[in-house]
Design an enzyme around this catalytic site. Structure first.
Site, PDB file in Angstrom:
ATOM      1  N   LEU A  73      24.402  11.873  10.715  1.00 13.90           N
ATOM      2  CA  LEU A  73      24.156  12.106  12.146  1.00 13.90           C
ATOM      3  C   LEU A  73      23.327  13.349  12.366  1.00 13.90           C
ATOM      4  CD1 LEU A  73      27.751  11.395  13.512  1.00 13.90           C
ATOM      5  CD2 LEU A  73      25.730   9.968  13.842  1.00 13.90           C
ATOM      6  N   TYR A  78      26.159  24.645   8.012  1.00  8.25           N
ATOM      7  CA  TYR A  78      27.369  24.553   7.199  1.00  8.25           C
ATOM      8  C   TYR A  78      27.431  23.277   6.360  1.00  8.25           C
ATOM      9  CZ  TYR A  78      29.422  28.614   9.358  1.00  8.25           C
ATOM     10  OH  TYR A  78      29.675  29.904   9.749  1.00  8.25           O
ATOM     11  N   VAL A  81      26.680  16.131   8.719  1.00  7.47           N
ATOM     12  CA  VAL A  81      27.638  15.444   9.581  1.00  7.47           C
ATOM     13  C   VAL A  81      27.305  13.954   9.513  1.00  7.47           C
ATOM     14  CG1 VAL A  81      28.525  15.203  11.925  1.00  7.47           C
ATOM     15  CG2 VAL A  81      27.824  17.451  11.112  1.00  7.47           C
ATOM     16  N   LYS A  96      32.319  16.153   9.443  1.00  2.47           N
ATOM     17  CA  LYS A  96      31.535  17.331   9.034  1.00  2.47           C
ATOM     18  C   LYS A  96      31.918  17.604   7.587  1.00  2.47           C
ATOM     19  CE  LYS A  96      30.387  21.091  11.967  1.00  2.47           C
ATOM     20  NZ  LYS A  96      30.693  22.294  12.692  1.00  2.47           N
ATOM     21  N   ASP A 194      29.815  31.406  21.694  1.00  2.00           N
ATOM     22  CA  ASP A 194      28.521  30.850  21.284  1.00  2.00           C
ATOM     23  C   ASP A 194      28.164  29.636  22.152  1.00  2.00           C
ATOM     24  OD1 ASP A 194      26.189  30.752  19.858  1.00  2.00           O
ATOM     25  OD2 ASP A 194      27.035  29.764  18.103  1.00  2.00           O
TER      26      ASP A 194
END
Ligand SMILES: Nc1ncnc2c1ncn2[C@@H]1O[C@H](COP(=O)(O)OP(=O)(O)OP(=O)(O)O)[C@@H](O)[C@H]1O
Length: 419
Positions: A73, A78, A81, A96, A194
């Protein structure tokens, strides 16, 4: 007639377009030879492109615990996904995929992930992304965060929209959901830190989900002022007190500021402060000489000014925002909606897990009149619910935890937009 050749669709175009130098290198051909030189010496055989038969690449089916893996996706700093299907509930989710090795290379990587898991586990709200499950594969040093499935983020939509902005009515819809989610977080003493369009995802029914809690902070319940001392948020969304290097600041007001920058961005396609580098950007934010484009009229203008006040004490609170005339006003749908951007050309965001399941069960591509049913075997015979199961490559019979043939209700699965 020339012999027909089969090529994997995924391999051929890139081999021809990009890898000519690699081929020359492999075949020991001088680098300055043209493709025609290679053809005339018989090193490369020519063929008529019309004679090429393309074959869709096989999709080996993989599972993680009870989740069947689909396509990619997106990818963040990090990890990747991927779309997955919960084989028990048939709910579409997003996994994730985090690798321990990679996390170690990111400053605060492991700490941020654990922080995100810990916070998300305690949160349940319509406008906050739900953490459905966590699976750890100790052996492969991988972790899977199973999240609610979303079709994309506001950032992607902005990038695909004319002028990189939303019509007012659409921006209002997303902004009011953001404030709704933020009210919930702040009521639980959580500062997101954030907030930005890239961290606001949408489900198929346009429900906004605040995501990415890696840098969020849970305040002490004994601190009504909500004082924070650290921030790792994105520079363009940071408030003047952080740009000016304050040691401590009100966490609530950081989120209000970054929501103000987000609203500014959604309705203008620009940022209130810019700079060639972070230093210049922070200098501009620190001075806070805000210019709002003239096409932004009242009452939106005063909402932006109130949310982007330099002095955090004078900055609007959530309550002032929620009672502001622009917030409470109904915004008629006067212009066309900015749609979800397509995922690899698919505007419908159809489930990508199906081709893997078809491949696993050796089904042909479904025809219109196929009437098949999702088997209960897949659900019954899975390993008994462990949340720490290594990835099973179900194409390898020796590793299959279950391998009875299953029939799929193809039509039902293809049309269900599970969210
Ligand atoms: N729940 C989800 N449903 C669908 N797609 C998602 C979901 N979460 C993330 N994605 C997709 O995966 C991409 C990467 O997401 P991720 O949260 O890992 O990184 P990011 O927030 O985009 O970037 P970074 O972590 O570097 O700040 C997103 O841009 C989005 O396209």
């Amino acid at each position: 007639m020339m012999e027909q050749r089969e090529f994997d669709e995924d391999v051929m175009p890139s081999a021809i377009d990009d890898d000519e130098d690699v081929f020359k290198d492999l075949l020991n051909v001088p680098a300055d030879w043209s493709a025609n030189d290679c053809l005339s010496t018989g090193i490369f055989n020519s063929f008529d492109p019309n004679e090429v038969v393309y074959r869709a690449q096989k999709k080996p089916c993989k599972t993680v615990g009870k989740y069947v893996m689909g396509d990619l996706l997106g990818e963040g700093s990090y990890g990747k996904v991927k779309e997955v299907l919960d084989s028990e509930t048939l709910v579409r989710c997003a996994a994730k995929i985090l690798k321990k090795k990679k996390l170690k290379r990111i400053p605060n990587g492991e700490k941020n992930v654990l922080n995100e898991i810990q916070l998300l586990k305690t949160l349940r709200h319509l406008n906050v992304i739900e953490l459905v499950d966590v699976i750890v594969n100790e052996e492969k040093e991988k972790m899977y965060l199973l999240l609610e499935y979303c079709v994309g983020g506001l950032q992607d939509m902005l990038e695909h929209s004319p002028g990189s902005k939303f019509p007012c009515w659409q921006a209002h819809n997303y902004f009011s959901q953001l404030i709704n989610g933020l009210e919930y977080l702040h009521s639980r003493g959580i500062i997101h830190k954030d907030i930005k369009p890239g961290n606001l995802l949408l489900t198929l029914d346009e429900t906004l989900k605040i995501s990415d809690f890696g840098t969020a902070e849970a305040l002490s319940p004994f601190d009504p002022e909500g004082i924070c001392a650290s921030s790792q948020g994105s520079p363009a969304f940071q408030p003047p007190e952080i740009a000016n290097g304050a040691d401590e600041y009100s966490g609530f007001k950081i989120d209000i500021w970054s929501s103000g920058v987000t609203l500014y961005n959604l309705v203008t396609g620009e940022y209130p402060f810019e700079g060639d580098n972070v230093y210049r950007l922070f200098e501009a934010i620190g001075k806070c000489n805000i210019q709002i484009p003239s096409f932004v009229t009242e009452p939106l203008r005063s909402l932006l000014v109130g949310m982007l006040k330099k002095d955090p004490k004078k900055r609007f609170t959530l309550r002032t925002i929620q009672t502001h005339p622009w917030f409470v006003c109904r915004h008629p749908r006067t212009s066309e909606k900015v749609p979800f951007p397509p995922l690899r050309g698919d505007f419908m965001h159809n489930m990508t897990v199906l081709p893997y399941l078809f491949n696993y069960h050796s089904c042909e591509t479904p025809s219109d009149n196929e009437e098949e049913y999702i088997t209960e075997q897949l659900i019954k015979d899975r390993p008994n619910g462990s949340t720490s199961v290594p990835i099973d490559d179900v194409n390898d019979p020796s590793k299959r935890p279950w391998h009875k043939p299953i029939m799929c209700n193809v039509k039902k699965m293809a049309s269900c937009r599970l969210s």
